[in-house]
Write a protein that holds these residues in place. Structure first.
Motif, PDB file in Angstrom:
ATOM      1  N   LEU A  99       7.683  35.715 -10.650  1.00 38.94           N
ATOM      2  CA  LEU A  99       6.441  35.887  -9.895  1.00 38.94           C
ATOM      3  C   LEU A  99       6.347  34.918  -8.722  1.00 38.94           C
ATOM      4  N   SER A 100       6.878  33.702  -8.891  1.00 43.03           N
ATOM      5  CA  SER A 100       6.805  32.746  -7.785  1.00 43.03           C
ATOM      6  C   SER A 100       7.705  33.160  -6.628  1.00 43.03           C
ATOM      7  N   ASP A 101       8.823  33.823  -6.924  1.00 43.95           N
ATOM      8  CA  ASP A 101       9.666  34.317  -5.834  1.00 43.95           C
ATOM      9  C   ASP A 101       9.022  35.509  -5.127  1.00 43.95           C
ATOM     10  N   VAL A 102       8.293  36.328  -5.869  1.00 45.12           N
ATOM     11  CA  VAL A 102       7.513  37.403  -5.229  1.00 45.12           C
ATOM     12  C   VAL A 102       6.493  36.777  -4.285  1.00 45.12           C
ATOM     13  N   ALA A 103       5.779  35.767  -4.785  1.00 48.87           N
ATOM     14  CA  ALA A 103       4.758  35.102  -3.966  1.00 48.87           C
ATOM     15  C   ALA A 103       5.362  34.436  -2.741  1.00 48.87           C
ATOM     16  N   ALA A 104       6.620  33.977  -2.879  1.00 48.27           N
ATOM     17  CA  ALA A 104       7.268  33.312  -1.758  1.00 48.27           C
ATOM     18  C   ALA A 104       7.351  34.217  -0.539  1.00 48.27           C
ATOM     19  N   MET A 105       7.659  35.490  -0.753  1.00 48.15           N
ATOM     20  CA  MET A 105       7.846  36.390   0.369  1.00 48.15           C
ATOM     21  C   MET A 105       6.529  36.781   1.032  1.00 48.15           C
ATOM     22  N   LEU A 106       5.416  36.506   0.363  1.00 50.23           N
ATOM     23  CA  LEU A 106       4.121  36.741   1.009  1.00 50.23           C
ATOM     24  C   LEU A 106       3.914  35.777   2.168  1.00 50.23           C
ATOM     25  N   THR A 107       4.571  34.633   2.114  1.00 53.13           N
ATOM     26  CA  THR A 107       4.372  33.588   3.116  1.00 53.13           C
ATOM     27  C   THR A 107       5.316  33.736   4.299  1.00 53.13           C
ATOM     28  N   GLY A 108       6.277  34.646   4.213  1.00 51.18           N
ATOM     29  CA  GLY A 108       7.187  34.863   5.327  1.00 51.18           C
ATOM     30  C   GLY A 108       8.615  34.471   5.044  1.00 51.18           C
ATOM     31  N   SER A 109       8.841  33.474   4.170  1.00 51.44           N
ATOM     32  CA  SER A 109      10.205  33.028   3.905  1.00 51.44           C
ATOM     33  C   SER A 109      10.235  32.104   2.705  1.00 51.44           C
ATOM     34  N   LEU A 110      11.323  32.174   1.929  1.00 45.13           N
ATOM     35  CA  LEU A 110      11.531  31.198   0.861  1.00 45.13           C
ATOM     36  C   LEU A 110      11.634  29.784   1.416  1.00 45.13           C
ATOM     37  N   GLY A 111      11.997  29.678   2.665  1.00 43.65           N
ATOM     38  CA  GLY A 111      12.124  28.364   3.293  1.00 43.65           C
ATOM     39  C   GLY A 111      10.811  27.662   3.528  1.00 43.65           C
ATOM     40  N   MET A 112       9.694  28.309   3.169  1.00 40.65           N
ATOM     41  CA  MET A 112       8.372  27.726   3.374  1.00 40.65           C
ATOM     42  C   MET A 112       7.766  27.160   2.098  1.00 40.65           C
TER      43      MET A 112
END
Length: 369
Positions: free
Chosen positions: A252-265
């Motif tokens: 779920l946290s990786d799904v949420a990561a893409m809401l922000t634009g990038s895993l790099g964020m």
């Protein structure tokens, strides 16, 4: 001037590059006399395997135990795909979590206004997004026993991973989530798979008991993990704090990561229980992204997640919440100025290198000092 001991474990791939920006930031804090950070550095992951034949050495573990906080980069890569399973680069990370007792993993998903159009979702769904996923980190299927592959003969094998939780493990992570919710918008969503998993039945039972007994002042809801994943991409701003187990928290946290634009964020914090005498917690801070071997050495990695992870260390380990806020604001200002690393590059913006992004953030932080 307060003094803090930090163990820095850059790891593999871009972990080394992004951690260098944190080191420069630490040097700035020391030079300004704001605090005194004493840093030691060691190996973890593939680099540790190459040097010691293990994913982390006993000496590095001793340093981790003695530190006020561990800064972790990233581990792994194709180079180590064939090493024995128990010595794989990720084993170093798992040992740190287990031996330090880092049971509470905090993964914020914040969408900066300047990056709302970089998300895979429409601007109106993610602009202003600020959710926190609280993941149980030392139990569940990643650590449960038996964990094995058994040869049954006749060309057949059986693989077993064990999902196991005890009451106390669920109670303590739910308390962390509820305490954090009290400082935010006072809503907790507990997520499991109680419809098909006995561990989920216990998780929900215990979570409801903790809420009703200790945190009736906050709103509590239950959501099955598959539905939670769907809702994160359907209407993410309905959430405040999500608390879940090790496996579902990972996904779920990786799904949420893409809401922000990038895993790099995305930064993260992993916290242990407070020490009975000092109140201090063992802690480790790391970006959510991996080692990205495909871009290693090119100077294009996004350092924001790692810098923001240091910001979480300022808040949760060093008692420097005001500086954590200033660092978050510095990141936002740099993004507002149109500076972008390649992973978040947008039309009309200026692409910068890893080092240029780190320098710009430090300059903004210095301007607020």
């Amino acid at each position: 001037m307060p003094t803090f001991n930090i163990l820095m474990l850059p790891g593999d791939g871009i972990g080394v590059e992004v951690m260098a920006e944190v080191q420069t930031l630490i040097d700035w804090f020391n030079h300004q006399g704001i605090a005194r950070f004493e840093v030691e550095q060691d190996l973890v992951g593939g680099s540790a395997y190459d040097a010691y034949g293990e994913a982390i050495s006993e000496a590095a573990m001793d340093l981790a135990q003695a530190s006020d906080a561990v800064m972790f980069g990233a581990v792994g890569g194709p180079k180590w795909d064939a090493v024995p399973y128990e010595k794989r680069p990720e084993a170093g990370l798992l040992r740190l979590r287990k031996d330090l007792g880092l049971f509470a993993n905090l993964r914020p998903a914040i969408c900066y206004g300047a990056l709302a159009d970089a998300s895979a979702l429409k601007r109106e769904l993610v602009e202003g997004l600020d959710i926190l996923i609280v993941r149980e980190l030392t139990g569940g299927v990643y650590f449960g026993e038996p964990k094995e592959i058994v040869d049954l003969g006749n060309g057949q094998k059986r693989a077993v991973d064990t999902q196991v939780y005890q009451t106390f493990e669920i109670e303590r992570i739910v308390r962390v989530a509820c305490e954090l919710a009290r400082t935010r918008r006072k809503k907790v969503t507990s997520s499991d798979k109680k419809n098909v998993m006995k561990s989920g039945v216990l998780w929900d039972e215990v979570a409801r008991q903790v809420h009703s007994r200790e945190y009736s002042d906050i709103t509590y809801e239950h959501m099955l993990a598959d539905n939670c994943g769907m809702q994160l991409v359907r209407q993410p701003k309905q959430f405040d704090v999500i608390v879940t187990d090790n496996l579902f928290g990972d996904m779920l946290s990786d799904v949420a990561a893409m809401l922000t634009g990038s895993l790099g964020m995305l930064p993260s914090a992993s916290l242990g229980a407070p020490d009975e005498k000092t109140g201090r917690r063992k802690s480790m801070y790391e970006p959510v992204h991996g080692s990205a071997p495909d871009i290693t050495g090119q100077g294009i990695a996004n350092p924001i997640a790692t810098i923001a992870s240091f910001g979480m260390a300022l808040r949760y380990s060093f008692g420097m919440g005001e500086w954590a806020d200033k660092l978050d604001q510095a990141i936002a200002k740099v993004l507002d100025q149109g500076l972008r690393t390649r992973d978040i590059m947008q039309s009309g913006m200026r692409e910068v290198s890893t080092t240029e992004m780190g320098t710009a953030i430090r300059q903004e932080l210095a301007a607020s000092a």
